[in-house]
Write a protein that holds these residues in place. Structure first.
Motif, short mmCIF file in Angstrom:
data_model
loop_
_atom_site.label_atom_id
_atom_site.label_comp_id
_atom_site.label_asym_id
_atom_site.label_seq_id
_atom_site.Cartn_x
_atom_site.Cartn_y
_atom_site.Cartn_z
N THR A 27 -28.21 -52.92 43.35
CA THR A 27 -28.14 -52.23 42.07
C THR A 27 -27.98 -53.24 40.93
O THR A 27 -27.46 -54.33 41.12
N GLY A 28 -28.46 -52.86 39.76
CA GLY A 28 -28.40 -53.78 38.61
C GLY A 28 -29.13 -55.07 38.88
O GLY A 28 -28.71 -56.15 38.46
N ALA A 29 -30.27 -54.98 39.58
CA ALA A 29 -30.96 -56.17 40.06
C ALA A 29 -32.05 -56.67 39.12
O ALA A 29 -32.79 -57.59 39.46
N ASP A 54 -33.04 -50.07 33.89
CA ASP A 54 -34.21 -50.47 33.12
C ASP A 54 -35.35 -50.73 34.10
O ASP A 54 -35.38 -51.74 34.80
N GLU A 55 -36.30 -49.81 34.14
CA GLU A 55 -37.38 -49.89 35.12
C GLU A 55 -38.24 -51.14 34.94
O GLU A 55 -38.72 -51.73 35.92
N LYS A 56 -38.45 -51.57 33.69
CA LYS A 56 -39.26 -52.77 33.45
C LYS A 56 -38.59 -54.02 33.99
O LYS A 56 -39.25 -54.89 34.57
N LEU A 57 -37.28 -54.12 33.83
CA LEU A 57 -36.55 -55.26 34.37
C LEU A 57 -36.63 -55.27 35.90
O LEU A 57 -36.80 -56.32 36.53
N ALA A 58 -36.50 -54.08 36.50
CA ALA A 58 -36.59 -53.99 37.95
C ALA A 58 -37.95 -54.45 38.44
O ALA A 58 -38.06 -55.21 39.43
N ALA A 59 -39.01 -54.04 37.75
CA ALA A 59 -40.36 -54.42 38.15
C ALA A 59 -40.57 -55.92 38.01
O ALA A 59 -41.17 -56.56 38.89
N SER A 60 -40.07 -56.50 36.93
CA SER A 60 -40.21 -57.93 36.71
C SER A 60 -39.49 -58.72 37.78
O SER A 60 -40.00 -59.72 38.30
N ALA A 61 -38.27 -58.28 38.14
CA ALA A 61 -37.50 -58.97 39.17
C ALA A 61 -38.17 -58.86 40.53
O ALA A 61 -38.23 -59.83 41.30
N ALA A 62 -38.69 -57.69 40.85
CA ALA A 62 -39.32 -57.48 42.15
C ALA A 62 -40.52 -58.40 42.35
O ALA A 62 -40.80 -58.85 43.47
N GLU A 63 -41.22 -58.70 41.28
CA GLU A 63 -42.39 -59.57 41.37
C GLU A 63 -42.04 -61.00 41.77
O GLU A 63 -42.90 -61.73 42.25
N ALA A 69 -40.80 -56.06 48.38
CA ALA A 69 -39.85 -55.62 47.37
C ALA A 69 -40.41 -54.40 46.66
O ALA A 69 -41.63 -54.28 46.47
N LEU A 70 -39.51 -53.51 46.28
CA LEU A 70 -39.92 -52.29 45.60
C LEU A 70 -39.00 -52.04 44.42
O LEU A 70 -37.78 -51.89 44.62
N PRO A 71 -39.53 -52.00 43.19
CA PRO A 71 -38.68 -51.71 42.04
C PRO A 71 -38.48 -50.21 41.89
O PRO A 71 -39.42 -49.42 42.02
N VAL A 72 -37.24 -49.81 41.60
CA VAL A 72 -36.91 -48.40 41.44
C VAL A 72 -35.92 -48.26 40.29
O VAL A 72 -34.93 -49.00 40.22
N ARG A 73 -36.18 -47.33 39.40
CA ARG A 73 -35.19 -47.04 38.36
C ARG A 73 -34.05 -46.23 38.98
O ARG A 73 -34.28 -45.23 39.66
N MET A 74 -32.82 -46.68 38.76
CA MET A 74 -31.66 -45.94 39.27
C MET A 74 -30.52 -46.04 38.29
O MET A 74 -30.18 -47.12 37.81
N ASP A 75 -29.92 -44.90 38.00
CA ASP A 75 -28.71 -44.82 37.18
C ASP A 75 -27.54 -44.64 38.13
O ASP A 75 -27.41 -43.58 38.76
N VAL A 76 -26.71 -45.66 38.26
CA VAL A 76 -25.65 -45.61 39.26
C VAL A 76 -24.59 -44.55 38.97
O VAL A 76 -23.80 -44.21 39.85
N THR A 77 -24.57 -44.02 37.76
CA THR A 77 -23.58 -43.00 37.42
C THR A 77 -24.06 -41.59 37.78
O THR A 77 -23.28 -40.63 37.70
N ALA A 85 -32.77 -42.88 45.22
CA ALA A 85 -33.09 -44.27 45.56
C ALA A 85 -32.84 -44.54 47.04
O ALA A 85 -33.65 -45.22 47.70
N ALA A 86 -31.74 -44.01 47.57
CA ALA A 86 -31.46 -44.19 48.99
C ALA A 86 -32.54 -43.52 49.84
O ALA A 86 -33.00 -44.09 50.83
N ASP A 87 -32.96 -42.34 49.43
CA ASP A 87 -34.04 -41.65 50.15
C ASP A 87 -35.34 -42.44 50.09
O ASP A 87 -36.10 -42.48 51.06
N ARG A 88 -35.58 -43.09 48.96
CA ARG A 88 -36.80 -43.89 48.81
C ARG A 88 -36.80 -45.06 49.79
O ARG A 88 -37.83 -45.36 50.41
#
Length: 268
Positions: A27-29, A54-63, A69-77, A85-88
């Motif tokens: 999370t927060g990756a 932030d989905e864009k940050l997740a996608a950039s990091a996954a690259e 690697a799979l980027p996923v938007r997730m709000d931990v709250t 996300a766990a199901d994904r």
């Protein structure tokens, strides 16, 4: 029937550190510590679900990751977001073996000026988010019957007070450290280990912004004066990521409930 953590004494060192065939969620990756953690887990062979609000940050990091690697938007709250996300991860890769609760926020507001809403927001991310992530991870691991590891990124603020203005942050990190111990107790019969990693200040995009600077060298100078370490330098994100890798790997197979300090000897 309780699931015992296996004895890995006969495995060679290369296999103990390897995460080949394992599925991880961080999370927060999208940046900072989370991105460094995702990179090390990927390098060790894990498939990594790179999650961030932030989905864009997740996608950039996954690259940047070496393996799958799979980027996923997730709000931990948000319980539904965490569950989705766990199901994904289960749907894409067949399960979850490692879950790293890294997402956190740290607004600086003097206690007498802090609103209840700010307090609640910090606890929602830093404590509630850890609980939701750990619960969803443990549920999937238990259903699969194979155990796993939950790693919570705590902070040295979970051991002591720190700078003025961080009452909510310090409180939330003490809560996370306590939750780590309790969840280790509750999840042990399922073969699930729960460990914490507590870093000191490490210059990242988030805390550089919180310190009001944009140049890491400037922050390094500032924090080296405020919080000197006996090792002669400030930490970098990978210093923390390597300890998370240790905690997630079979090198730490006989550890649970502990919070490992990644602080260059700062915490008494």
């Amino acid at each position: 029937m309780p699931i015992p953590v296996p004895d890995v004494s006969s495995l060679p060192l290369a296999e103990l550190v390897s995460l080949s065939g394992r599925r991880a969620v961080v999370t927060g990756a999208g940046q900072g510590l989370g991105r460094a953690i995702a990179q090390r887990l990927s390098e060790a062979g894990a498939d990594v679900l790179v999650t961030d609000v932030d989905e864009k940050l997740a996608a950039s990091a996954a690259e940047t990751l070496k393996g799958r690697a799979l980027p996923v938007r997730m709000d931990v709250t948000d319980p539904s977001s965490v569950s989705a996300a766990a199901d994904r991860a289960v749907r894409e890769w067949g399960g979850i073996d490692i879950w790293v609760n890294n997402a956190g926020i740290f607004p600086s507001v003097p206690a007498l000026e802090m609103s209840a809403d700010t307090w609640d927001e910090v606890f929602a991310v830093n404590a509630r988010g850890v609980f939701l992530g750990a619960k969803e991870a443990a549920r999937r691991m238990s259903e699969a019957g194979h155990g796993g590891v939950v790693v919570n990124v705590v902070s040295t603020a979970g051991f002591r007070g720190t700078a003025p203005g961080l009452a909510a942050y310090v409180g939330s990190k003490h809560a996370t450290r306590g939750l780590t111990r309790q969840l280790a107790l509750e999840f042990a019969p399922m073969g699930i280990r729960v460990l914490g990693v507590a870093p000191t200040f490490v210059p990242t995009e988030g805390n550089l912004a919180a310190a009001g600077v944009t140049d890491p060298a400037e922050a390094s100078h500032l924090m080296s004066v405020m919080q000197p370490t006996i090792l002669g330098r400030l930490g970098v994100p990978d210093d923390v990521a390597r300890i998370v890798l240790f905690a997630a790997s079979d090198l730490a197979a006989f550890m649970t409930g502990s919070t490992l300090l990644a602080d260059a000897g700062e915490t008494a």
